[in-house]
Design an enzyme around this catalytic site. Structure first.
Site, PDB file in Angstrom:
ATOM      1  CG  HIS A 120      -0.213   0.041   2.521  1.00 24.52           C
ATOM      2  ND1 HIS A 120       0.156   1.210   3.139  1.00 24.52           N
ATOM      3  CD2 HIS A 120       0.211  -0.954   3.337  1.00 24.52           C
ATOM      4  CE1 HIS A 120       0.761   0.948   4.274  1.00 24.52           C
ATOM      5  NE2 HIS A 120       0.819  -0.359   4.416  1.00 24.52           N
ATOM      6  CG  ASP A 121      -0.569   4.287   1.162  1.00 29.36           C
ATOM      7  OD1 ASP A 121      -1.392   5.001   0.570  1.00 29.36           O
ATOM      8  OD2 ASP A 121      -0.870   3.594   2.152  1.00 29.36           O
ATOM      9  N   GLY A 138       4.990  -1.259   2.931  1.00 30.32           N
ATOM     10  CA  GLY A 138       4.184  -0.069   2.699  1.00 30.32           C
ATOM     11  C   GLY A 138       4.991   1.210   2.609  1.00 30.32           C
TER      12      GLY A 138
END
Length: 256
Positions: A120-121, A138
Site C-alpha cells: 500500500h501507498d 508499505g
C-alpha cells in the site's frame, strides 16, 4: 473494439477503453478504470480502485489493487494507479492505498517480474526493473531507472534512488542513495553503478564526479559533514544535487 472472453467477468460499472484484450477467467470489479490497448492474459484480477493506463500487459495470476495488508485500513476509498506500457508478470500483487496517502502509484515502462509484491501507498517511478519475488513493504518510494534484483526485501518507508543496482537477496531498512550498487550482507555501498550509468548515456567525466561525491560523503563519520565536503570540492551538477537532496531528505538514514 475490446476482445473480452466469454469466460471473463467484467462488472457492469467498470469503465473500459478501446482495443483491450481480456482473457478467460479474468475478474474486473466495480470502481475500476482501464484505458486502451491493454492485454490481460487469463486469470488476472483487477480489484476495486484500480486505475490502469494504456498499453500494459498483465500476466496470469496477477492481482491489481488488492485490499491493503495493513491493520489500520478501515475500508476507506483509495486507488492503485498504474501508468502506461508496463509488463506485470505472473502472480504479481499490487495493493491499493490507505488513508495515509490514498494511492499506490506505478509509473510507465516498468518490468515487474514474477511473484513480486508492491504494498500500500508505494510509489514506483518509470523504467524500473524489479526482479522475481522482491517485496516492497508499505510506503516505499522507488525513483526512476532503478534495477532491483530477485528476492530483495525492503522495509516500510524506505526510499530507493534512481539508477541503482541492488543485488539479489538483499534486505535493508535504510535508504539506498542514487547511482550506486548495493549488495552484501548487511546491505552496503559497493561502488558506483558504472555499467548501468554508461548504458544510460552518462559520460565518464560525470561518472567520475559521482564517484568522487560518494568518496567525500562516506569519508566523514557524519553525513552532514560529507555533504559540506561535496559542496566545497565539487561542481554541483543536477546529478550531484540529486545526491545531496536525497541524503538531506532521508528520514531513515542511508546505507554505508
Amino acid at each position: 473494439m475490446n476482445q473480452i472472453s466469454p469466460l471473463a467477468f467484467v462488472h457492469p460499472e467498470a469503465k473500459i477503453g478501446e482495443n483491450n484484450i481480456i482473457g478467460p477467467f479474468c475478474y474486473i470489479d466495480r470502481d475500476t478504470v482501464i484505458g486502451n490497448d491493454n492485454v490481460f492474459q487469463n486469470s488476472v484480477t483487477i480489484n476495486i480502485g484500480a486505475r490502469i493506463g494504456n498499453g500494459n500487459e498483465i500476466f496470469p495470476g496477477a492481482s491489481i489493487s488488492t485490499k491493503p495488508q495493513d491493520l489500520k485500513f478501515r475500508g476507506e476509498v483509495t486507488t492503485c494507479q498504474i501508468g502506461n506500457n508496463n509488463s506485470i508478470r505472473e502472480n504479481v500483487t499490487i495493493s491499493r492505498g490507505t488513508a495515509s496517502k490514498g494511492s499506490t502509484l506505478i509509473g510507465d515502462n516498468n518490468l515487474l517480474m514474477e511473484n513480486m509484491h508492491i504494498a500500500h501507498d508505494c510509489v514506483l517511478g518509470n523504467n524500473c526493473i524489479i526482479g522475481n519475488s522482491t517485496k516492497f513493504a508499505g510506503e516505499v518510494n522507488i525513483d526512476d531507472n532503478a534495477i532491483i534484483s530477485a528476492a530483495v526485501l525492503t522495509h516500510q518507508f524506505c526510499r530507493i534512488g534512481g539508477y541503482v543496482m541492488i543485488q539479489g537477496g538483499c534486505r535493508f531498512s535504510q535508504d539506498i542513495p542514487p547511482y550506486i550498487i548495493a549488495g552484501k550482507d548487511p546491505t552496503k555501498y559497493c561502488g558506483v553503478n558504472l555499467v548501468g550509468l554508461r548504458r544510460r548515456g552518462f559520460s565518464n567525466e560525470l561518472i567520475d564526479t559521482i564517484h568522487e561525491a560518494y568518496r567525500l560523503l562516506y569519508s566523514k563519520g557524519i553525513l552532514k559533514e560529507g555533504i559540506e565536503e561535496i559542496k566545497k570540492n565539487l561542481k554541483v551538477t543536477p546529478e550531484i544535487q540529486y545526491i545531496i537532496d536525497f541524503v538531506e531528505a532521508s528520514q531513515r538514514g542511508i546505507i554505508r
